[in-house]
Write a protein that holds these residues in place. Structure first.
Motif, mmCIF file in Angstrom:
data_model
loop_
_atom_site.group_PDB
_atom_site.id
_atom_site.type_symbol
_atom_site.label_atom_id
_atom_site.label_comp_id
_atom_site.label_asym_id
_atom_site.label_seq_id
_atom_site.Cartn_x
_atom_site.Cartn_y
_atom_site.Cartn_z
ATOM 1 N N HIS A 133 0.835 -1.205 0.000
ATOM 2 C CA HIS A 133 0.000 0.000 0.000
ATOM 3 C C HIS A 133 0.871 1.257 0.000
ATOM 4 O O HIS A 133 1.586 1.514 0.967
ATOM 5 N N TYR A 134 0.773 2.031 -1.074
ATOM 6 C CA TYR A 134 1.573 3.252 -1.146
ATOM 7 C C TYR A 134 0.840 4.473 -0.595
ATOM 8 O O TYR A 134 1.428 5.552 -0.480
ATOM 9 N N ASP A 135 -0.455 4.328 -0.247
ATOM 10 C CA ASP A 135 -1.219 5.476 0.249
ATOM 11 C C ASP A 135 -1.543 5.385 1.735
ATOM 12 O O ASP A 135 -2.224 6.250 2.289
ATOM 13 N N GLY A 136 -1.082 4.332 2.392
ATOM 14 C CA GLY A 136 -1.285 4.201 3.830
ATOM 15 C C GLY A 136 -2.660 3.722 4.248
ATOM 16 O O GLY A 136 -2.930 3.582 5.446
ATOM 17 N N ARG A 137 -3.537 3.435 3.314
ATOM 18 C CA ARG A 137 -4.906 3.016 3.645
ATOM 19 C C ARG A 137 -5.007 1.491 3.538
ATOM 20 O O ARG A 137 -4.935 0.928 2.447
ATOM 21 N N THR A 138 -5.178 0.846 4.668
ATOM 22 C CA THR A 138 -5.242 -0.620 4.682
ATOM 23 C C THR A 138 -6.514 -1.161 5.329
ATOM 24 O O THR A 138 -7.111 -2.112 4.828
ATOM 25 N N SER A 139 -6.929 -0.585 6.446
ATOM 26 C CA SER A 139 -8.065 -1.142 7.194
ATOM 27 C C SER A 139 -9.359 -1.108 6.386
ATOM 28 O O SER A 139 -10.228 -1.981 6.544
ATOM 29 N N GLU A 140 -9.493 -0.115 5.490
ATOM 30 C CA GLU A 140 -10.718 -0.023 4.691
ATOM 31 C C GLU A 140 -10.921 -1.245 3.793
ATOM 32 O O GLU A 140 -12.058 -1.604 3.466
ATOM 33 N N TRP A 141 -9.828 -1.876 3.394
ATOM 34 C CA TRP A 141 -9.938 -3.041 2.515
ATOM 35 C C TRP A 141 -10.666 -4.186 3.221
ATOM 36 O O TRP A 141 -11.497 -4.874 2.613
ATOM 37 N N ASP A 142 -10.361 -4.397 4.491
ATOM 38 C CA ASP A 142 -11.026 -5.463 5.246
ATOM 39 C C ASP A 142 -12.522 -5.205 5.373
ATOM 40 O O ASP A 142 -13.329 -6.143 5.398
ATOM 41 N N ASP A 143 -12.890 -3.941 5.472
ATOM 42 C CA ASP A 143 -14.306 -3.597 5.608
ATOM 43 C C ASP A 143 -15.090 -3.889 4.331
ATOM 44 O O ASP A 143 -16.287 -4.178 4.377
ATOM 45 N N GLU A 144 -14.399 -3.835 3.204
ATOM 46 C CA GLU A 144 -15.092 -3.943 1.918
ATOM 47 C C GLU A 144 -14.963 -5.312 1.254
ATOM 48 O O GLU A 144 -15.873 -5.756 0.553
ATOM 49 N N PHE A 145 -13.828 -5.990 1.481
ATOM 50 C CA PHE A 145 -13.576 -7.254 0.784
ATOM 51 C C PHE A 145 -13.232 -8.356 1.782
ATOM 52 O O PHE A 145 -12.289 -8.218 2.568
ATOM 53 N N GLU A 146 -13.961 -9.445 1.726
ATOM 54 C CA GLU A 146 -13.722 -10.551 2.648
ATOM 55 C C GLU A 146 -12.344 -11.166 2.427
ATOM 56 O O GLU A 146 -11.664 -11.560 3.377
ATOM 57 N N TRP A 147 -11.923 -11.253 1.171
ATOM 58 C CA TRP A 147 -10.618 -11.859 0.872
ATOM 59 C C TRP A 147 -9.461 -11.070 1.475
ATOM 60 O O TRP A 147 -8.375 -11.615 1.698
ATOM 61 N N SER A 148 -9.685 -9.781 1.739
ATOM 62 C CA SER A 148 -8.621 -8.926 2.275
ATOM 63 C C SER A 148 -8.120 -9.412 3.629
ATOM 64 O O SER A 148 -6.970 -9.158 4.003
ATOM 65 N N LYS A 149 -8.977 -10.131 4.360
ATOM 66 C CA LYS A 149 -8.591 -10.616 5.684
ATOM 67 C C LYS A 149 -7.625 -11.794 5.612
ATOM 68 O O LYS A 149 -7.053 -12.187 6.633
ATOM 69 N N ASN A 150 -7.450 -12.334 4.424
ATOM 70 C CA ASN A 150 -6.590 -13.510 4.264
ATOM 71 C C ASN A 150 -5.349 -13.239 3.418
ATOM 72 O O ASN A 150 -4.632 -14.176 3.069
ATOM 73 N N VAL A 151 -5.120 -11.971 3.077
ATOM 74 C CA VAL A 151 -3.914 -11.636 2.318
ATOM 75 C C VAL A 151 -2.985 -10.829 3.208
ATOM 76 O O VAL A 151 -3.352 -10.400 4.307
ATOM 77 N N ILE A 152 -1.778 -10.615 2.732
ATOM 78 C CA ILE A 152 -0.772 -9.874 3.496
ATOM 79 C C ILE A 152 -0.779 -8.418 3.053
ATOM 80 O O ILE A 152 -0.711 -8.126 1.852
ATOM 81 N N HIS A 153 -0.865 -7.512 4.009
ATOM 82 C CA HIS A 153 -0.848 -6.080 3.722
ATOM 83 C C HIS A 153 0.442 -5.472 4.271
ATOM 84 O O HIS A 153 0.764 -5.647 5.452
ATOM 85 N N ILE A 154 1.156 -4.768 3.422
ATOM 86 C CA ILE A 154 2.362 -4.050 3.844
ATOM 87 C C ILE A 154 2.191 -2.599 3.422
ATOM 88 O O ILE A 154 1.997 -2.307 2.240
ATOM 89 N N SER A 155 2.252 -1.702 4.380
ATOM 90 C CA SER A 155 1.948 -0.299 4.100
ATOM 91 C C SER A 155 3.134 0.605 4.406
ATOM 92 O O SER A 155 3.596 0.670 5.546
ATOM 93 N N VAL A 156 3.633 1.260 3.372
ATOM 94 C CA VAL A 156 4.641 2.316 3.511
ATOM 95 C C VAL A 156 4.271 3.391 2.496
ATOM 96 O O VAL A 156 4.165 3.113 1.301
#
Length: 370
Positions: A133-156
């Motif tokens: 994630h290049y924009d720092g927004r990660t938590s919103e993905w979990d709220d919108e997509f179920e698959w997001s809870k099972n992938v790896i998120h790296i935010s810088v």
């Protein structure tokens, strides 16, 4: 005079005594066996004692271990890792019901979430999925997509995929994966199937590849355009002065950097070629051929049966900064071109220095366009 006479007498007496007795030779045959055995054992013990004195066997030191791990017994060393997600309870040996064989990464911003949603759904559970994630927004993905809870998120914030790759995708970290997909966020995948793509890559022995691009949506290079009625292509005709024999980039042994796919071995080489400070990756596409065995044009190719659309969304431009009267996007673009020239120069200088050390002439296999 008296002293001299005494010395002469002693010398004469010694000579006479030597002539009067037969020679005495001391050999193994003359010595008792018990004495010989004692001498041999004594010498052997002396050698062992010297060796023990030189090497402290109470401490472990294994020079063949990875650097920094010489003090460990080889059996405990775990020099490679993976990105498998594990639970915090239970038997560790029962954590994984399945071990994905492939890795796919996307460098994303939240604005392109619908596009990424479509992409992720093209990859089965045989893939580990990482979102940078290049924009720092990660938590919103979990709220919108179920698959997001099972992938790896790296935010810088405000970084590129090559910056992330250099720091998070070391070859020893991704060593479990047969193929690594490093994709941008602006790719249309309506005509793409990941498992079938892997099948084609293996069938045609491609170490570095990319899906063909829809020629109707704009392409930078001729070689990456999708072709009809073929599974894979590896060469094309560009400007006459760019092509050569044997074929070289951008006429062959070439993929673009928006959607490359690397084999495990190719990625180990490519990772080492990525420069820490050159974050956009421009110029890498012309140098990728260095990371496969020759002839490189047989190991690098475009998969036509599984093709994508490059949407040309300039999302990184919004991550730039207005400076010296230039818009954020123009500043990013200028940096890309600057990095390309810097990378070319570094490759050329490194190659010349290498062949100079061998005291041979540099061969004419530059990665740059002339």
């Amino acid at each position: 005079m008296k002293l001299l006479a005494t010395a002469l007498f002693a010398t004469a007496f010694g000579i006479l005594l030597g002539l009067s007795f037969p020679s005495l030779w001391i050999t193994k045959a003359n010595l008792p066996k018990n004495l010989l055995r004692s001498i041999t054992i004594s010498n052997r013990h002396s050698d062992i004692a010297a060796l023990v004195h030189a090497i402290d066997i109470s401490k472990i030191w294994v020079p063949s271990n990875p650097k920094g791990a010489e003090r460990l017994p080889p059996g405990i060393i775990a020099s490679e890792s993976d990105l498998y997600l594990r639970r915090l309870w239970g038997n560790p040996e029962e954590d994984l019901k399945k071990k994905p064989r492939y890795l796919v990464t996307f460098t994303v911003g939240y604005k392109q979430r619908q596009n990424i949603d479509a992409c992720v759904k093209k990859f089965s559970d045989n893939f580990t999925i990482v979102l940078f994630h290049y924009d720092g927004r990660t938590s919103e993905w979990d709220d919108e997509f179920e698959w997001s809870k099972n992938v790896i998120h790296i935010s810088v914030r405000k970084q590129t995929k090559w910056w992330y790759a250099k720091r998070f995708l070391h070859p020893d970290i991704v060593a479990r994966y047969d193929y690594i997909f490093m994709w941008d966020e602006d790719l249309g995948v309506d005509h793409f199937d990941a498992e079938e793509y892997i099948h084609m890559v293996k069938k045609h022995g491609l170490e570095i590849s990319q899906p063909g691009l829809d020629p109707e949506k704009g392409c930078t290079w001729q070689i990456t355009k999708k072709r009809e009625h073929v599974e894979v292509h590896k060469e094309t005709d560009e400007k006459l002065e760019w092509c050569s024999n044997p074929p070289r980039p951008p006429c062959a042994a070439f993929v673009e950097i928006m959607a490359p796919v690397f084999s495990r071995d190719a990625w180990r080489c490519v990772w080492h070629m990525i420069q820490n400070d050159l974050v956009h990756g421009w110029g890498l596409d012309f140098a990728l051929r260095r990371c496969v065995e020759e002839p490189a044009y047989e190991k690098i190719g475009i998969v036509d049966t599984q093709w994508i659309v490059h949407q040309f969304i300039p999302s990184l431009g919004s991550q730039g900064k207005e400076e010296d009267g230039k818009s954020p996007w123009q500043g990013v673009k200028d940096r890309c071109h600057m990095e390309w020239k810097m990378f070319e120069r570094r490759v050329d200088e490194a190659e010349k220095e290498y062949f100079k050390s061998l005291q041979v002439q540099t061969p004419s296999n530059s990665t740059t366009l002339h």
